[in-house]
Design a protein around this motif. Structure first.
Motif, mmCIF file in Angstrom:
data_model
loop_
_atom_site.group_PDB
_atom_site.id
_atom_site.type_symbol
_atom_site.label_atom_id
_atom_site.label_comp_id
_atom_site.label_asym_id
_atom_site.label_seq_id
_atom_site.Cartn_x
_atom_site.Cartn_y
_atom_site.Cartn_z
ATOM 1 N N PRO A 265 8.958 1.080 9.790
ATOM 2 C CA PRO A 265 7.677 0.364 9.814
ATOM 3 C C PRO A 265 7.171 0.019 8.414
ATOM 4 O O PRO A 265 6.405 -0.917 8.243
ATOM 5 C CB PRO A 265 6.737 1.345 10.521
ATOM 6 C CG PRO A 265 7.377 2.677 10.345
ATOM 7 C CD PRO A 265 8.846 2.440 10.321
ATOM 8 N N HIS A 266 7.611 0.765 7.417
ATOM 9 C CA HIS A 266 7.146 0.531 6.048
ATOM 10 C C HIS A 266 8.175 1.124 5.106
ATOM 11 O O HIS A 266 8.693 2.224 5.349
ATOM 12 C CB HIS A 266 5.778 1.200 5.835
ATOM 13 C CG HIS A 266 5.090 0.797 4.565
ATOM 14 N ND1 HIS A 266 5.316 1.412 3.365
ATOM 15 C CD2 HIS A 266 4.179 -0.168 4.319
ATOM 16 C CE1 HIS A 266 4.568 0.848 2.434
ATOM 17 N NE2 HIS A 266 3.871 -0.120 2.987
ATOM 18 N N PRO B 258 -2.038 3.180 4.763
ATOM 19 C CA PRO B 258 -0.852 2.829 3.987
ATOM 20 C C PRO B 258 -0.231 1.495 4.324
ATOM 21 O O PRO B 258 0.578 0.997 3.564
ATOM 22 C CB PRO B 258 0.115 3.952 4.355
ATOM 23 C CG PRO B 258 -0.263 4.306 5.760
ATOM 24 C CD PRO B 258 -1.745 4.101 5.860
ATOM 25 N N ALA B 259 -0.563 0.891 5.452
ATOM 26 C CA ALA B 259 0.187 -0.288 5.865
ATOM 27 C C ALA B 259 -0.127 -1.493 4.974
ATOM 28 O O ALA B 259 -1.249 -1.661 4.501
ATOM 29 C CB ALA B 259 -0.148 -0.627 7.300
ATOM 30 N N ARG C 87 0.847 -1.178 0.000
ATOM 31 C CA ARG C 87 0.000 0.000 0.000
ATOM 32 C C ARG C 87 0.894 1.242 0.000
ATOM 33 O O ARG C 87 0.629 2.208 0.689
ATOM 34 C CB ARG C 87 -0.858 -0.050 1.262
ATOM 35 C CG ARG C 87 -2.097 0.768 1.194
ATOM 36 C CD ARG C 87 -3.145 0.121 0.343
ATOM 37 N NE ARG C 87 -4.368 0.894 0.406
ATOM 38 C CZ ARG C 87 -5.491 0.546 -0.188
ATOM 39 N NH1 ARG C 87 -5.549 -0.578 -0.880
ATOM 40 N NH2 ARG C 87 -6.560 1.294 -0.109
ATOM 41 N N GLY C 88 1.960 1.158 -0.808
ATOM 42 C CA GLY C 88 2.968 2.199 -0.764
ATOM 43 C C GLY C 88 2.483 3.555 -1.223
ATOM 44 O O GLY C 88 3.017 4.581 -0.823
ATOM 45 N N SER D 156 7.930 2.549 2.377
ATOM 46 C CA SER D 156 7.559 3.796 1.711
ATOM 47 C C SER D 156 7.588 5.000 2.635
ATOM 48 O O SER D 156 7.352 6.116 2.179
ATOM 49 C CB SER D 156 6.158 3.670 1.117
ATOM 50 O OG SER D 156 6.126 2.641 0.165
ATOM 51 N N LEU D 157 7.788 4.775 3.914
ATOM 52 C CA LEU D 157 7.755 5.879 4.865
ATOM 53 C C LEU D 157 9.161 6.367 5.181
ATOM 54 O O LEU D 157 10.096 5.560 5.237
ATOM 55 C CB LEU D 157 7.075 5.438 6.162
ATOM 56 C CG LEU D 157 5.609 5.025 6.047
ATOM 57 C CD1 LEU D 157 5.119 4.452 7.368
ATOM 58 C CD2 LEU D 157 4.767 6.232 5.649
#
Lengths: 364, 94
Positions: B67-68, A355-356, A334-335, B70-71
């Protein structure tokens, strides 16, 4: 006036072609010739722009980059735009600045995403944006140059240079330019922006970072069941399976067939959502899902989305023919999600349940 | 013919391009490890960290995972890195 501090170069060249070659040498081009951004032309565009030269139109927080209106105007000139396209470009850049779009990732990922720009509302006709025959292909200046301008901004202002920041393994041709209108007049359903909560007479831009289109093609007297079966098979493909969003551009002929059977856009999205499920065994076998096999892998399923509304259904294309298209989000998780911005009011809608990534799915 | 062209790029002042000073040796240096949450990146960092410790005398800190992917990195993680380590390594291994 060209802003103070703008970098200027005085060229003494034999002809325009030499100026184009000089622009190539500076690395300003996407591979196609650019219009040399001569000061008088830039100033004319700046006067017509719906923003001040110092206004920030694009923000990329990861690298702390802000792109001002002046820089966007220069790239619009180079892309071959007309000044009346600028409001669409500005809305697209604002959409891509939204935190949930996560611009740095689609601009740099090996997945090779392009920001696909969908335009709704009256501005389509005002600027001659194609939503009909060959809407994804060449021929319409607005389609070709609006998308190209956005790409040039990413290249020249964000530094999304292939092999440097832009690490796309393959990319796709939409990275030259991806912009089209919804053919609202040929749709049996309310247009996308209305279903997202905007007024019918409002002009909007929706941007989603996607991979290339997958064809949904069925002819020979297609029935509703044939269209649905073909679409279902496309959206459940392992190669693009994730919990991301996607655009479903239904050709007018297919839309008429479906609507004739009483199927509306929401029902189609629900059908695609239901059809897109794959077993965890499939996802694990293809590497889409991490971790060791579990006993119930053959019976547990996951959709290619999180919710049915993740399939953004719209209508586009020529009257004749039996093609529709599916643009899946490039991300494995969910980038990055679709963002819609009103050109008229600036209102923003992030179509984002969050987003996760789903547990166990790769990221982004 | 004479033309005056305008650059389509941002002034360099608007972009973070300055590199940090380079280390001359990793022996005795504090090394941070940052995994971006993509698969196998953490394993790669663990392996490199072990070698830096055992073969080059570096002081390697535990892997921190975003955590991700993309972050951006949380600011408190950056603050910790800035206060405690001289170098941060990151990796993807998918």
């Amino acid at each position: 006036m060209t802003p103070v501090g703008a970098e200027l170069t005085d060229l003494d060249v034999s002809d325009v072609h030499a100026a184009i070659e000089w622009c190539y040498e500076q690395g300003w081009s996407d591979g196609l010739p650019v219009v040399p951004p001569e000061t008088h032309v830039v100033e004319r565009f700046a006067e017509a722009a719906p923003w001040a030269p110092t206004e920030i139109l694009l923000t990329e927080p990861v690298r702390g980059i802000e792109v001002d209106g002046h820089t966007v105007v220069v790239n619009a000139v180079m892309a071959g735009c007309r000044p009346e396209y600028l409001s669409v470009i500005g809305a697209a850049l604002r959409a891509m600045s939204h935190a949930d779009f996560r611009l740095h990732i689609p601009a740099s990922s090996t997945g090779g995403a392009a920001p696909v720009i969908v335009v709704n509302g009256p501005i389509r006709d005002a600027i001659g944006l194609n939503s009909g025959a060959n809407l994804f292909g060449p021929g319409a200046r607005a389609n070709a140059t609006i998308g190209r301008c956005v790409r040039l901004v990413l290249r020249n202002a964000l530094g999304a240079i292939p092999g440097a920041l832009d690490m796309a393994t393959q990319g796709w041709f939409g990275k030259y330019s991806s912009c089209f209108g919804e053919r609202e007049e040929a749709s049996p359903w309310p247009p996308l922006h209305v279903r997202l909560g905007f007024a019918a007479d409002e002009s909007t831009v929706t941007v989603l970072a996607t991979e290339s289109a997958h064809n949904i093609h069925t002819c020979s007297g297609a029935t509703p069941d044939m269209v649905l079966a073909t679409a279902a098979d496309v959206v459940r493909g392992l190669g693009s399976h994730s919990d991301g969003q996607s655009l479903v551009v239904i050709g007018p002929e297919h839309a008429g067939i479906l609507a004739g059977a009483g199927i509306n856009a929401e029902q189609l999205a629900r059908f695609l959502y239901d059809s897109s499920h794959r077993t965890l065994a499939d996802l694990r076998r293809s590497g889409r899902l991490e971790g060791p096999p579990q006993a119930d892998d053959a019976t547990r399923r996951r959709p290619r989305a999180r919710v049915p509304e993740d399939f953004f259904v719209l209508v586009g294309g020529g009257d004749a023919g039996c093609s529709s298209a599916w643009f899946p989000s490039w991300s494995r998780g969910r980038g990055s999600v679709a963002i819609t911005v009103s050109i008229d009011t600036g209102a923003v809608r992030a179509s984002s349940p969050g987003p996760a990534s789903a547990p166990g799915l790769g990221a982004p | 013919m004479k033309l005056r062209l305008v650059s389509p790029r941002l002034p360099l002042a608007g972009v973070m391009t300055q590199l940090a000073p380079r280390l001359t040796t990793v022996r005795g240096a504090h090394i941070g490890l940052l995994a971006n949450s993509k698969r196998n990146g953490d394993r790669l960092l663990e392996a490199v960290g072990t070698r830096l410790t055992e073969e080059h005398g570096a002081i390697v800190h535990p892997v921190v995972t975003k955590p991700h992917a993309s972050l951006p990195v949380h600011s408190h993680v950056l603050d910790t890195f800035q206060a405690e380590v001289a170098v941060v390594l990151t990796a993807i291994g998918d």
